[in-house]
Scaffold this motif. Sequence first.
Motif, mmCIF file in Angstrom:
data_model
loop_
_atom_site.group_PDB
_atom_site.id
_atom_site.type_symbol
_atom_site.label_atom_id
_atom_site.label_comp_id
_atom_site.label_asym_id
_atom_site.label_seq_id
_atom_site.Cartn_x
_atom_site.Cartn_y
_atom_site.Cartn_z
ATOM 1 N N THR A 161 46.700 11.776 30.124
ATOM 2 C CA THR A 161 47.689 10.456 30.001
ATOM 3 C C THR A 161 49.100 10.767 30.528
ATOM 4 O O THR A 161 49.301 11.949 30.710
ATOM 5 N N PRO A 162 50.189 9.877 30.827
ATOM 6 C CA PRO A 162 51.273 10.073 31.130
ATOM 7 C C PRO A 162 52.012 11.095 30.553
ATOM 8 O O PRO A 162 52.871 11.982 30.883
ATOM 9 N N GLY A 163 51.953 10.964 29.229
ATOM 10 C CA GLY A 163 52.697 12.101 28.215
ATOM 11 C C GLY A 163 52.136 13.333 28.381
ATOM 12 O O GLY A 163 52.903 14.326 28.337
ATOM 13 N N GLU A 164 50.733 13.639 28.564
ATOM 14 C CA GLU A 164 50.211 14.613 28.765
ATOM 15 C C GLU A 164 50.750 15.405 30.162
ATOM 16 O O GLU A 164 50.736 16.741 30.186
ATOM 17 N N ILE A 165 50.840 14.597 31.101
ATOM 18 C CA ILE A 165 51.213 14.836 32.296
ATOM 19 C C ILE A 165 52.500 15.608 32.320
ATOM 20 O O ILE A 165 52.902 16.365 33.007
ATOM 21 N N ALA A 166 53.445 14.771 31.717
ATOM 22 C CA ALA A 166 54.817 15.220 31.461
ATOM 23 C C ALA A 166 55.048 16.603 30.760
ATOM 24 O O ALA A 166 55.914 17.470 31.063
ATOM 25 N N SER A 167 54.011 16.823 29.756
ATOM 26 C CA SER A 167 54.073 18.167 29.167
ATOM 27 C C SER A 167 53.645 19.085 29.973
ATOM 28 O O SER A 167 53.981 20.240 29.876
ATOM 29 N N ILE A 204 55.213 10.095 37.125
ATOM 30 C CA ILE A 204 54.712 9.923 35.657
ATOM 31 C C ILE A 204 55.356 8.754 34.815
ATOM 32 O O ILE A 204 54.663 8.036 34.248
ATOM 33 N N GLY A 205 56.627 8.664 35.334
ATOM 34 C CA GLY A 205 57.359 7.156 34.663
ATOM 35 C C GLY A 205 56.702 6.063 35.145
ATOM 36 O O GLY A 205 56.317 5.276 34.261
ATOM 37 N N VAL A 206 56.169 5.846 36.285
ATOM 38 C CA VAL A 206 55.298 4.684 36.954
ATOM 39 C C VAL A 206 53.881 4.629 36.210
ATOM 40 O O VAL A 206 53.844 3.518 35.729
ATOM 41 N N HIS A 230 51.356 1.161 29.629
ATOM 42 C CA HIS A 230 52.133 0.177 28.618
ATOM 43 C C HIS A 230 51.547 -1.360 28.827
ATOM 44 O O HIS A 230 51.441 -1.931 27.733
ATOM 45 N N GLU A 231 51.343 -1.608 30.123
ATOM 46 C CA GLU A 231 50.979 -2.769 30.400
ATOM 47 C C GLU A 231 49.384 -3.056 30.366
ATOM 48 O O GLU A 231 48.835 -4.248 30.685
ATOM 49 N N GLY A 232 48.785 -2.017 30.075
ATOM 50 C CA GLY A 232 47.222 -2.035 30.077
ATOM 51 C C GLY A 232 46.700 -2.065 31.652
ATOM 52 O O GLY A 232 45.638 -2.526 31.763
#
Length: 348
Positions: free
Chosen positions: A55-61, A21-23, A29-31
């Motif tokens: 999105t990564p944020g949604e996956i983290a949630s 998720i962090g990757v 962030h870099e598009g």
Amino acid sequence: MSSLRIALVLSGGAARGLAHIGVLEALEHEGIAPCCLVGSSMGGLIGALSAAGRTPGEIASIARHFRFPWWFVPGAIVSWDSIFPSAAEALEGLEFDALPRQLLLAAVDVEQGCQVVLSAGAVLPATRATCAVPGVLAPVRLGGRWLIDGGVMNMLPVDVASLAAADLVIGVRARSNTARRMPALDWRLTSWLARLGRVLPNPATAKVSFEILVRAAEIALDQSATLAASMVWPDLMIDVDVGNVGVRDFDRLDEAVRAGRVAAERALPKLERLLATTEATVPGAWASAALELDPVCGMVTHPARARASSSHLARTYYFCSTTCREAFERDPAGYLAAPSAECADRNS
């Protein structure tokens, strides 16, 4: 944004795979948006959520609801949906063909003992299959096969990315370089209970045995990912050291995500150079070339990326490594008769 077709390959590793998720965060962030997600086990689950447009944020949630049951003892079988309830809800009803991004999941046919690449049909059962850890989760019946965790054979399925016709392949390997303490082995009663367990198995000996089994699995996962990477090296490898995060530590999501983000950010300069220097292939060039299977290990190979080749009875075979080629040349008939020579296919 680059016009290159980028395939992102995510390794297994259970809770360690949360680092992916962090990757994804760093790349977003870099598009940098991969056109294809490829994964085994936990990497397959994170890849499926990303391919579905999360999105990564949604996956983290979604991942905050992942939990390994505290009561588990060897011999018990856990429901996949009870460990990953939020993922089951997010993937319910989705089909591979309707996903915003291409998705390829590696699983293993437990009867034939060979790799199966899942890329068609319903996404949720395929994701359950790639994460079906033996001894914890039940095998999944799909396409006439009984399927288990893809990490059993292919912890980092870089070879499967050949199916994506990608110009650039990025591999992400989540592993630990930290020694892991085994508190259960330090119990004062461990020695006595071990002797008792030879005569009368009991919950205490079961717990010690399970802790050792988990640690053995962690060691095997790290070694498997290293072996896979050495055999079929991607264009860029992002190595994530998750520290002492264990395979069951889903409650340590933030630590794992942070480790993935840091590792990806460190790799960005090299990735940017690759993007700047890699020429886009002619549209359809990769897709038009016939894919092959390494008859020794069953890995998917592309003639343009194969490490070695050999001719036998007027046909050319392609290999992931010179080691596989040498093994094949010693006994070509034996390897061509093995299930792995036919079994690593797409599942409809």
